[in-house]
Design a protein around this motif. Structure first.
Motif, PDB file in Angstrom:
ATOM      1  N   ARG A 172      -7.324   0.209  -6.404  1.00  0.00           N
ATOM      2  CA  ARG A 172      -7.627   1.352  -6.986  1.00  0.00           C
ATOM      3  C   ARG A 172      -8.423   1.307  -8.427  1.00  0.00           C
ATOM      4  N   GLU A 225       0.301   3.867  -3.078  1.00  0.00           N
ATOM      5  CA  GLU A 225      -0.032   5.284  -2.703  1.00  0.00           C
ATOM      6  C   GLU A 225       0.963   6.276  -2.784  1.00  0.00           C
ATOM      7  N   ALA A 267       0.792  -1.290  -0.032  1.00  0.00           N
ATOM      8  CA  ALA A 267       0.001  -0.115  -0.045  1.00  0.00           C
ATOM      9  C   ALA A 267       0.766   1.364  -0.025  1.00  0.00           C
ATOM     10  N   HIS A 268       1.893   1.236   0.835  1.00  0.00           N
ATOM     11  CA  HIS A 268       2.831   2.193   0.816  1.00  0.00           C
ATOM     12  C   HIS A 268       3.526   2.578  -0.619  1.00  0.00           C
ATOM     13  N   ALA A 286       1.082   9.744  -4.918  1.00  0.00           N
ATOM     14  CA  ALA A 286       1.290  11.074  -4.184  1.00  0.00           C
ATOM     15  C   ALA A 286       2.372  11.558  -4.150  1.00  0.00           C
TER      16      ALA A 286
END
Length: 148
Positions: free
Chosen positions: A48, A20, A16-17, A24
């Motif tokens: 997603r 995302e 997830a890091h 970002a």
């Protein structure tokens, strides 16, 4: 073909890091490894669905590259054909994968599979074709064998 052992993941939070963080633009350049590319793409495909990766992934990766001081040129940065080949490979892997498994286990299976190997596109492309400026800038069809 190389026998490089991939770096495996130990938690879904790591995946997830990466996914995302790519979106970002908060990852470091050092975090953006081959394994991270595949983990982030798998995350985006599975978690997603609001993102159309066929349209958005080139801009996502180009923007990330620039955010860490990279350049998207004829010789470095974003590579359209490699990205498309691996996106195809990940989707192919997911067709038969156990999607109920923890995400990090799924990504580790991908990394250990033929589709997760760094040299997987070279089963279908000659080095000359795959590493050409044309292949970096736009998708080119394989010259050795069709993608499965």
């Amino acid at each position: 073909m190389t026998d490089h052992a991939p770096r495996l993941f130990t938690s879904d939070a790591e995946i997830a890091h990466l996914g995302e963080g790519l979106l970002a633009r908060t990852l470091t350049r050092a975090e953006w490894t081959h394994e991270a590319h595949l983990a982030a793409t798998t995350y985006l495909l599975l978690k997603r669905p609001d993102i159309d990766l066929d349209k958005a992934l080139p801009g996502i990766i180009r923007g990330f590259n620039e955010s860490v001081g990279g350049v998207n040129s004829n010789t470095e940065g974003y590579h359209e054909t490699i990205t498309r080949a691996f996106l195809h490979g990940i989707r192919l892997f997911l067709l038969e994968a156990d999607r109920d498994a923890p995400l990090h286990e799924l990504v580790n299976e991908l990394l250990m599979s033929p589709m997760g190997r760094r040299d997987w596109p070279l089963r279908f492309y000659s080095r000359e074709r795959l590493f050409s400026v044309e292949a970096r800038r736009s998708f080119v069809d394989p010259d050795l064998a069709a993608l499965p």
